[in-house]
Design a protein around this motif. Structure first.
Motif, PDB file in Angstrom:
ATOM      1  N   LYS A  23      14.783 -35.004  22.649  1.00  0.00           N
ATOM      2  CA  LYS A  23      15.893 -35.988  22.384  1.00  0.00           C
ATOM      3  C   LYS A  23      17.268 -34.869  23.129  1.00  0.00           C
ATOM      4  N   MET A  24      16.590 -33.763  23.584  1.00  0.00           N
ATOM      5  CA  MET A  24      17.600 -33.120  23.986  1.00  0.00           C
ATOM      6  C   MET A  24      17.923 -33.628  25.693  1.00  0.00           C
ATOM      7  N   ILE A  25      17.202 -34.580  26.182  1.00  0.00           N
ATOM      8  CA  ILE A  25      16.715 -34.795  26.951  1.00  0.00           C
ATOM      9  C   ILE A  25      17.894 -36.092  27.641  1.00  0.00           C
ATOM     10  N   ASN A  26      18.769 -35.150  28.344  1.00  0.00           N
ATOM     11  CA  ASN A  26      19.931 -36.741  29.015  1.00  0.00           C
ATOM     12  C   ASN A  26      20.737 -36.763  28.043  1.00  0.00           C
ATOM     13  N   ALA A  27      20.872 -36.138  26.803  1.00  0.00           N
ATOM     14  CA  ALA A  27      22.098 -36.563  26.251  1.00  0.00           C
ATOM     15  C   ALA A  27      23.482 -35.840  26.229  1.00  0.00           C
ATOM     16  N   PRO A  28      23.677 -36.532  26.202  1.00  0.00           N
ATOM     17  CA  PRO A  28      26.297 -35.972  26.414  1.00  0.00           C
ATOM     18  C   PRO A  28      26.046 -34.808  25.518  1.00  0.00           C
TER      19      PRO A  28
END
Length: 277
Positions: A23-28
């Motif tokens: 969920k943290m992947i490519n999360a601003p």
């Protein structure tokens, strides 16, 4: 100490952990580094601490360019223009979760990036994925882009078996003297890494160099260079001089007499068993 209680390692739900990390992947939100990726200039968000501790290449990248901001106070992004966004995100996914979903279309590109970023486990995963198909695709890619591939770090890091497969190909798009020079570079790099002599490193590989394609002048230049490192056994060079003297190819392995796709034609090739005319 008698009766001392040994610590016990407790494991949580690894699948749940990987899902949360994904969920943290490519999360601003909460990210502290931004990449501009590919020709599409896609923005990819990430977290420095994760990338730096999971990948030495990123650690070096961040050390060379600490947190910096432009005149408006915005973080200055890292530009990664030589990789497709979906491939870059696959690398990021692996770093965050230690797993990655690969499609057949991007497996080769992910393998290339894994070599570039020094991610051994990801390299193994990419190669294992449809291994036979990958081998064929990799060789086809190398054949079409030989002049570029031989200049890369990945070429210098090839194993002996991989190098042999490449050198056995008739379809390499490079002239033989240039190929010999790059094989010499490969041998010198591996000599340092493995702490072995150049002749020992290249013992099997040099048998697939097509020395019979060289002119007498090129062979003379090769001999001069060869005195520095003994890359090629003297008897192998002597065989080529004998061929030039007699203009006969009897007793020579047929594939060593064939021109590759990228071989520049030479006058004496009329005495060879040509492949690409």
């Amino acid at each position: 100490m008698s009766g001392q209680v040994q610590p016990t390692c407790l494991w949580g739900n690894l699948a749940s952990f990987a899902a949360d990390m994904r969920k943290m992947i490519n999360a601003p939100e909460f990210s502290d580094v931004k990449f501009i990726v590919g020709k599409e200039r896609k923005v990819v968000y990430a977290h420095r601490c994760i990338l730096a501790h999971r990948c030495e290449a990123f650690s070096t990248m961040f050390a060379q360019q600490p947190l910096s901001r432009d005149a408006k106070g915005a973080d200055i992004p890292f530009v990664v223009s030589d990789v497709q966004p979906d491939v870059f995100l696959a690398v990021i996914e692996f770093l965050y979760t230690n797993s990655v979903m690969l499609s057949s279309k991007m497996a080769l590109e992910v393998l290339t990036s894994a070599v570039e970023y020094g991610l051994d486990d990801l390299q193994k995963a990419a190669v294992t994925y449809r291994q036979t198909d990958m081998k064929d695709k990799c060789l086809t890619f190398i054949q079409s882009h030989t002049k570029s591939i031989v200049k890369t770090q990945g070429f210098h890091e090839l194993s002996d078996p991989a190098m042999l497969v490449i050198l056995q190909s008739d379809m390499l798009t490079i002239d033989e003297p240039d190929l010999i020079n790059f094989v010499r570079e490969w041998a010198h790099v591996n000599s340092v890494v493995l702490d072995k002599s150049v002749p020992e490193i290249a013992k099997e590989v040099v048998r697939e160099l097509r020395l019979f394609l060289l002119t007498p002048d090129e062979l003379t230049a090769l001999e001069v260079e060869n005195k520095k490192d003994n890359l090629i056994p003297v008897d192998k060079i002597a065989e080529v001089w004998k061929f030039h003297a007699l203009k006969k190819s009897s007793g020579i392995a047929v594939h060593l007499l064939r021109r590759r796709k990228g071989t520049r034609p030479r006058d004496h090739h009329k005495y060879l068993n040509l492949y690409h005319k």
